[in-house]
Design a protein around this motif. Sequence first.
Motif, PDB file in Angstrom:
ATOM      1  N   ILE A   1      10.349  20.097  -2.520  1.00  0.00           N
ATOM      2  CA  ILE A   1      11.355  20.056  -1.443  1.00  0.00           C
ATOM      3  C   ILE A   1      10.896  18.608  -0.472  1.00  0.00           C
ATOM      4  O   ILE A   1      11.864  17.830  -0.068  1.00  0.00           O
ATOM      5  N   ILE A   2       9.656  18.725  -0.164  1.00  0.00           N
ATOM      6  CA  ILE A   2       9.071  17.396   0.592  1.00  0.00           C
ATOM      7  C   ILE A   2       9.430  16.442  -0.324  1.00  0.00           C
ATOM      8  O   ILE A   2       9.688  15.192   0.398  1.00  0.00           O
ATOM      9  N   ILE A   3       9.043  16.189  -1.471  1.00  0.00           N
ATOM     10  CA  ILE A   3       9.029  15.217  -2.290  1.00  0.00           C
ATOM     11  C   ILE A   3      10.532  14.500  -2.261  1.00  0.00           C
ATOM     12  O   ILE A   3      11.021  13.515  -2.177  1.00  0.00           O
ATOM     13  N   MET A   4      11.532  15.516  -2.461  1.00  0.00           N
ATOM     14  CA  MET A   4      12.927  15.381  -2.550  1.00  0.00           C
ATOM     15  C   MET A   4      13.601  15.019  -1.097  1.00  0.00           C
ATOM     16  O   MET A   4      14.406  13.940  -1.040  1.00  0.00           O
ATOM     17  N   ASP A   5      13.330  15.763  -0.133  1.00  0.00           N
ATOM     18  CA  ASP A   5      13.890  15.449   0.972  1.00  0.00           C
ATOM     19  C   ASP A   5      13.287  14.367   1.706  1.00  0.00           C
ATOM     20  O   ASP A   5      13.941  13.895   2.701  1.00  0.00           O
ATOM     21  N   ARG A   6      12.060  14.376   1.840  1.00  0.00           N
ATOM     22  CA  ARG A   6      11.218  13.129   2.340  1.00  0.00           C
ATOM     23  C   ARG A   6      11.226  13.005   3.822  1.00  0.00           C
ATOM     24  O   ARG A   6      11.753  12.271   4.464  1.00  0.00           O
TER      25      ARG A   6
ATOM     26  N   LEU B   1       8.211  23.492   6.204  1.00  0.00           N
ATOM     27  CA  LEU B   1       9.670  23.893   6.097  1.00  0.00           C
ATOM     28  C   LEU B   1      10.239  24.502   7.551  1.00  0.00           C
ATOM     29  O   LEU B   1      11.248  24.752   7.692  1.00  0.00           O
ATOM     30  N   SER B   2       9.118  25.215   7.970  1.00  0.00           N
ATOM     31  CA  SER B   2       9.606  25.787   9.481  1.00  0.00           C
ATOM     32  C   SER B   2       9.289  25.162  10.719  1.00  0.00           C
ATOM     33  O   SER B   2       9.821  25.447  11.766  1.00  0.00           O
ATOM     34  N   ASP B   3       8.136  24.143  10.625  1.00  0.00           N
ATOM     35  CA  ASP B   3       7.725  23.469  11.763  1.00  0.00           C
ATOM     36  C   ASP B   3       8.065  22.161  11.711  1.00  0.00           C
ATOM     37  O   ASP B   3       8.497  21.692  10.912  1.00  0.00           O
ATOM     38  N   ILE B   4       8.064  21.616  13.111  1.00  0.00           N
ATOM     39  CA  ILE B   4       8.573  20.264  13.194  1.00  0.00           C
ATOM     40  C   ILE B   4       7.542  19.112  13.113  1.00  0.00           C
ATOM     41  O   ILE B   4       6.256  19.348  13.548  1.00  0.00           O
ATOM     42  N   THR B   5       7.934  18.232  12.300  1.00  0.00           N
ATOM     43  CA  THR B   5       6.923  17.125  12.036  1.00  0.00           C
ATOM     44  C   THR B   5       7.515  15.804  12.634  1.00  0.00           C
ATOM     45  O   THR B   5       8.717  15.310  12.303  1.00  0.00           O
ATOM     46  N   SER B   6       6.722  15.031  13.486  1.00  0.00           N
ATOM     47  CA  SER B   6       7.276  13.687  13.930  1.00  0.00           C
ATOM     48  C   SER B   6       6.382  12.594  13.065  1.00  0.00           C
ATOM     49  O   SER B   6       5.426  12.698  13.080  1.00  0.00           O
ATOM     50  N   SER B   7       7.422  11.845  12.618  1.00  0.00           N
ATOM     51  CA  SER B   7       6.772  10.739  11.801  1.00  0.00           C
ATOM     52  C   SER B   7       6.840   9.191  12.730  1.00  0.00           C
ATOM     53  O   SER B   7       8.046   8.825  13.165  1.00  0.00           O
TER      54      SER B   7
ATOM     55  N   ILE C   1      -0.714  10.691   6.416  1.00  0.00           N
ATOM     56  CA  ILE C   1      -0.855  11.492   5.452  1.00  0.00           C
ATOM     57  C   ILE C   1      -1.223  10.575   4.233  1.00  0.00           C
ATOM     58  O   ILE C   1      -0.948   9.692   3.916  1.00  0.00           O
ATOM     59  N   THR C   2      -2.354  11.337   3.601  1.00  0.00           N
ATOM     60  CA  THR C   2      -3.337  10.640   2.584  1.00  0.00           C
ATOM     61  C   THR C   2      -2.813  11.240   1.290  1.00  0.00           C
ATOM     62  O   THR C   2      -2.813  10.362   0.266  1.00  0.00           O
ATOM     63  N   ALA C   3      -1.949  12.608   0.987  1.00  0.00           N
ATOM     64  CA  ALA C   3      -1.845  12.924  -0.374  1.00  0.00           C
ATOM     65  C   ALA C   3      -0.734  14.234  -0.070  1.00  0.00           C
ATOM     66  O   ALA C   3      -0.771  14.885   0.943  1.00  0.00           O
ATOM     67  N   ILE C   4       0.102  14.131  -0.874  1.00  0.00           N
ATOM     68  CA  ILE C   4       1.254  15.422  -0.977  1.00  0.00           C
ATOM     69  C   ILE C   4       0.919  15.860  -2.588  1.00  0.00           C
ATOM     70  O   ILE C   4       1.333  15.446  -3.295  1.00  0.00           O
ATOM     71  N   GLY C   5       0.345  17.139  -2.334  1.00  0.00           N
ATOM     72  CA  GLY C   5      -0.008  17.983  -3.532  1.00  0.00           C
ATOM     73  C   GLY C   5       0.736  18.831  -4.077  1.00  0.00           C
ATOM     74  O   GLY C   5       1.891  19.153  -3.259  1.00  0.00           O
ATOM     75  N   LEU C   6       0.561  19.755  -5.027  1.00  0.00           N
ATOM     76  CA  LEU C   6       1.423  20.954  -5.465  1.00  0.00           C
ATOM     77  C   LEU C   6       1.566  21.825  -4.432  1.00  0.00           C
ATOM     78  O   LEU C   6       2.222  22.703  -4.204  1.00  0.00           O
ATOM     79  N   ARG C   7       0.324  21.908  -3.789  1.00  0.00           N
ATOM     80  CA  ARG C   7      -0.109  23.155  -2.784  1.00  0.00           C
ATOM     81  C   ARG C   7      -0.184  23.115  -1.395  1.00  0.00           C
ATOM     82  O   ARG C   7       0.399  23.435  -0.613  1.00  0.00           O
TER      83      ARG C   7
ATOM     84  N   ARG D   1       0.705  -1.231  -0.095  1.00  0.00           N
ATOM     85  CA  ARG D   1       0.095   0.067  -0.154  1.00  0.00           C
ATOM     86  C   ARG D   1       0.750   1.389   0.043  1.00  0.00           C
ATOM     87  O   ARG D   1       0.477   2.234  -0.722  1.00  0.00           O
ATOM     88  N   LEU D   2       1.968   1.258   0.974  1.00  0.00           N
ATOM     89  CA  LEU D   2       2.521   2.543   1.046  1.00  0.00           C
ATOM     90  C   LEU D   2       3.432   2.636  -0.110  1.00  0.00           C
ATOM     91  O   LEU D   2       3.698   3.942  -0.766  1.00  0.00           O
ATOM     92  N   THR D   3       3.785   1.643  -0.891  1.00  0.00           N
ATOM     93  CA  THR D   3       4.776   1.914  -2.048  1.00  0.00           C
ATOM     94  C   THR D   3       3.850   2.349  -3.272  1.00  0.00           C
ATOM     95  O   THR D   3       4.142   3.245  -4.018  1.00  0.00           O
ATOM     96  N   MET D   4       2.890   1.858  -3.341  1.00  0.00           N
ATOM     97  CA  MET D   4       1.857   2.340  -4.286  1.00  0.00           C
ATOM     98  C   MET D   4       1.515   3.792  -4.138  1.00  0.00           C
ATOM     99  O   MET D   4       1.480   4.507  -5.109  1.00  0.00           O
ATOM    100  N   GLN D   5       1.204   4.500  -2.822  1.00  0.00           N
ATOM    101  CA  GLN D   5       0.871   5.480  -2.537  1.00  0.00           C
ATOM    102  C   GLN D   5       2.176   6.487  -3.057  1.00  0.00           C
ATOM    103  O   GLN D   5       1.982   7.737  -3.227  1.00  0.00           O
ATOM    104  N   LYS D   6       3.114   6.175  -2.696  1.00  0.00           N
ATOM    105  CA  LYS D   6       4.331   6.893  -2.956  1.00  0.00           C
ATOM    106  C   LYS D   6       4.580   7.236  -4.516  1.00  0.00           C
ATOM    107  O   LYS D   6       4.732   8.209  -5.062  1.00  0.00           O
ATOM    108  N   ILE D   7       4.356   6.004  -5.475  1.00  0.00           N
ATOM    109  CA  ILE D   7       4.235   5.964  -6.863  1.00  0.00           C
ATOM    110  C   ILE D   7       3.205   6.973  -7.267  1.00  0.00           C
ATOM    111  O   ILE D   7       3.338   7.942  -8.294  1.00  0.00           O
TER     112      ILE D   7
END
Length: 281
Positions: free
Chosen positions: A124-129, A172-178, A146-152, A63-69
Motif C-alpha cells: 500500500i505504501i508503494i502504491m499510495d506513496r 496505516l494508522s499514524d500520521i506521517t509528515s514529509s 527514509i532509507t529503505a521501504i522493505g517487505l516488512r 539520487r532519489l530517482t535511483m532509490q525509488k527504482i
Amino acid sequence: MAVLGSSAAFAQDAAQVDVSQLGSFIRWTGVATSLIVIAGAWVLLRLLAGFVSQFGTQFAARRLTMQKIATIAQFLIFIATAAIVLALSFRIDKTVLTLIGGTAAVAIGFAMKDLVASFIAGIIIIMDRPFQVGDRVSFDGFYGDITAIGLRSVRLQTLDDNTITIPNSKFLSDITSSGNYGALDMQVVIDFYIGADQDIDRAREIVNESALSSRYVFLAKPVVVLVTQQIVQNLVTVRLRLKAYVLDTQHEKAFETDITLRCLRAMRENGITPPQMLLPT
C-alpha cells in the motif's frame, strides 16, 4: 490394553505415511538449486544497494530517482525468488496445493498475522506513496530520511545517524509528515526573536539577506520573512520567522546553522538586541 496398543500403532503408522507423503512432494535436487537461487538473490540485492549508493554519491540530482527504482526492484526480486524456490522445491499438484494452502492459512491466521499485515501495508505504501525513499519525514517523534521501504518494515535514518526500523503497518494508522515529498529541496523554518523597541525593518533585512546569500539556499523558490509580535514568559518579543528552501535535504542543518550565525553577527553589529523583560506595574 489391547485397544490402547492398537490405537498407538495406528497413530504411528499414520505419522509415517504423512512423512513419506511429504517427502514425495519435495524435489530434493530442487532444494539444492533453490539454495543457489537464494544466494544469487542475496548477491544481487547487495550489488543493487552498492550501485545505488555509488550512483547517488556521484549524481546527487538523480539520487532519489535511483532509490525509488531500487525499492521497486527489491520487491520484484523478493517475489520472484519466492516463486522460483517454491516451483523448484515442490512437485506442485492438488495434494501439495491443499497442503500448502492449509498450512499457509494457519500460519497467516496465527504466527504470521503481523508479518502479513506489514507486507500488505508495504505494498500500500508503494502504491499510495505517502512518502518515498529519500524523503525527510517526521513520524512518531522521529525525524530523518527514509532509507529503505522493505517487505516488512521501513528504515528511517535520524539526523543523529541512528537507524530506526518501523513496521509498515504502523504507517496505516499514524500520521506521517514529509518535508520534501520526492524533491531534493525542502523548506526550512528558522525563528529569530528581538525586542519590540528594536529596528525591526533592519532586522528583517538582515534575516532576508542572510538567507539569500547562503550557499545552501535554493533560489528557485521564494524566501519569506514573516513578522509577528508575541508575549512569551513576560517578554515582549518580535518574532522574525524565515521560510526558505535548502538545495538538498542533506544540508538542512548546515543551512540552518549558516543563516543563524550570519544573522546573529549582523544583528550584534547593528546593535539589535534580544527581547527585554516586562517592567512590573
